[in-house]
Motif scaffolding. Structure first.
Motif, short mmCIF file in Angstrom:
data_model
loop_
_atom_site.label_atom_id
_atom_site.label_comp_id
_atom_site.label_asym_id
_atom_site.label_seq_id
_atom_site.Cartn_x
_atom_site.Cartn_y
_atom_site.Cartn_z
N PHE A 161 0.85 -1.19 0.00
CA PHE A 161 0.00 0.00 0.00
C PHE A 161 0.88 1.23 0.00
N VAL A 162 0.63 2.12 -0.96
CA VAL A 162 1.41 3.36 -1.11
C VAL A 162 0.47 4.55 -1.04
N SER A 163 0.79 5.50 -0.17
CA SER A 163 -0.05 6.68 0.00
C SER A 163 0.71 7.97 -0.23
N ASP A 164 0.04 8.91 -0.86
CA ASP A 164 0.50 10.29 -0.93
C ASP A 164 0.42 10.88 0.48
N ILE A 165 1.12 12.00 0.70
CA ILE A 165 1.07 12.65 2.03
C ILE A 165 0.09 13.82 2.04
N ASP A 166 0.48 14.91 1.40
CA ASP A 166 -0.30 16.15 1.50
C ASP A 166 -1.63 16.05 0.77
N ARG A 175 7.46 15.67 -1.72
CA ARG A 175 8.35 16.26 -0.72
C ARG A 175 9.78 15.74 -0.86
N SER A 176 10.72 16.55 -0.38
CA SER A 176 12.10 16.10 -0.24
C SER A 176 12.21 15.22 1.01
N TYR A 177 13.39 14.62 1.21
CA TYR A 177 13.58 13.76 2.38
C TYR A 177 13.39 14.54 3.68
N ILE A 234 9.19 6.78 -1.60
CA ILE A 234 9.27 7.50 -2.88
C ILE A 234 9.17 8.99 -2.62
N LEU A 235 10.23 9.73 -2.97
CA LEU A 235 10.29 11.17 -2.72
C LEU A 235 10.39 11.94 -4.04
N CYS A 236 10.14 13.26 -3.97
CA CYS A 236 10.27 14.13 -5.15
C CYS A 236 9.55 13.55 -6.36
N ASN A 237 8.34 13.01 -6.12
CA ASN A 237 7.50 12.45 -7.18
C ASN A 237 8.17 11.34 -7.97
N GLU A 289 6.41 24.74 5.73
CA GLU A 289 6.41 24.34 7.12
C GLU A 289 7.73 24.75 7.76
N GLU A 290 7.65 25.57 8.75
CA GLU A 290 8.83 26.14 9.40
C GLU A 290 9.79 25.06 9.87
N GLY A 291 11.05 25.19 9.47
CA GLY A 291 12.07 24.27 9.93
C GLY A 291 12.14 22.97 9.16
N GLU A 292 11.22 22.77 8.20
CA GLU A 292 11.19 21.49 7.49
C GLU A 292 11.40 21.65 5.99
N PHE A 293 11.71 22.84 5.54
CA PHE A 293 11.96 23.07 4.13
C PHE A 293 13.41 23.50 3.98
N PRO A 294 14.25 22.65 3.39
CA PRO A 294 15.70 22.92 3.37
C PRO A 294 16.10 23.98 2.35
N LEU A 295 15.54 25.17 2.51
CA LEU A 295 15.72 26.24 1.52
C LEU A 295 17.02 26.99 1.77
N GLU A 296 17.73 27.27 0.67
CA GLU A 296 18.90 28.13 0.71
C GLU A 296 18.74 29.21 -0.35
#
Length: 277
Positions: A9-14, A48-50, A67-70, A131-138
């Protein structure tokens, strides 16, 4: 050995597994536990990313590849290894970025690598969804400053009123990339032949399962590829109309623990051989 008719069974998150507060409803957790107690294997397939998915992986104690990043990345919890399924050539990325930066309807552009997301700026529109603290943005001055690392995907953010115009333009652009809409305001460009569906197929093969033994659930167009290939599929009630039409079953919304309904109604069923024992 699982006696379930659909052991994977595989589920999407958001928009699917989690509610609007980005929390997993207790009913979903409880039915997933029952599914696994009966020998079922469960994992996630997300855009989502890891780093963005990490706390869900840990909360659900997932033990098989995620499975990440689609479909562009696979994370194996058993080895703690993050592996790209494919990458985009740097020249293709930068040629596409030049064209994207000319488009007025594009609010933000994000370039994903294995462990970082790069942008030259971020609008309040995009910031409100992070989501604060969970998006590895630079943030960088120019995309030329992206390090010499594997490039996984491009994400473009555009408001709903200009999304259709942007989509038409993207379909006319000549590039060897996969275009998928992952949310109402998000378009993604992925390496050729990368999709959640292909990733689920690869995962099933590694587990010596057929696609007929796979179950999937999702809410948006990036879930369409896996809905089309799985043995049984579902869309939550809040899903994109195209996904609702393509899925075999429609469950209650993510706010009503649609994943739990899907498991109870369709996945906790055994194979005919097991029923006859």
């Amino acid at each position: 050995m699982s006696i379930l008719k659909y052991p994977l069974f595989v589920s999407d998150i958001d928009g699917t597994l989690v509610n609007q507060m980005k929390k997993i409803p207790d009913a979903n957790k409880e039915t997933l536990a029952a599914f696994r107690h009966h020998g079922g294997l469960f994992t996630l397939a997300t855009g989502r990313s890891y780093i963005e998915a990490k706390h869900f992986i840990e909360e659900l104690e997932i033990r098989i590849p995620v499975i990440l990043c689609n479909g562009a990345l696979i994370y194996d919890p058993s080895t703690d290894v993050l592996s790209p399924m494919a990458t985009i050539e740097r020249e293709i990325i930068f040629n596409t970025l030049v064209e994207l930066e000319k488009r007025k309807e594009v609010l933000d552009i994000f370039v994903y690598t294995l462990d970082r997301v790069y942008a030259t700026g971020i609008s309040s529109f995009s910031r409100s969804a992070i989501e604060e603290g969970e998006f590895p943005l630079e943030l960088i001055d120019t995309f030329d400053h992206i390090p010499q690392v594997p490039l996984i995907k491009l994400v473009m953010v555009s408001k709903e009123e200009t999304m259709q115009q942007f989509r038409k333009w993207m379909l006319q652009v000549n590039h060897p990339l996969e275009l998928v809409q992952s949310a109402d305001y998000y378009f993604e460009l992925l390496p050729s032949n990368i999709s959640k569906g292909n990733a689920v197929r690869s995962l099933a093969e590694k587990m010596d399962l057929t696609m007929e033994q796979c179950a999937v659930i999702g809410d948006h167009l990036n879930d369409l590829s896996m809905v089309e290939v799985a043995g049984i599929s579902a869309a939550v009630a809040n899903a994109h109309p195209q996904l609702v039409q393509a899925a075999r079953h429609v469950m209650p919304s993510n706010e009503e623990a649609g994943v739990a309904h899907f498991i109870r109604r369709h996945l906790l069923t055994t194979t005919p051989q097991a029923q006859g024992q």
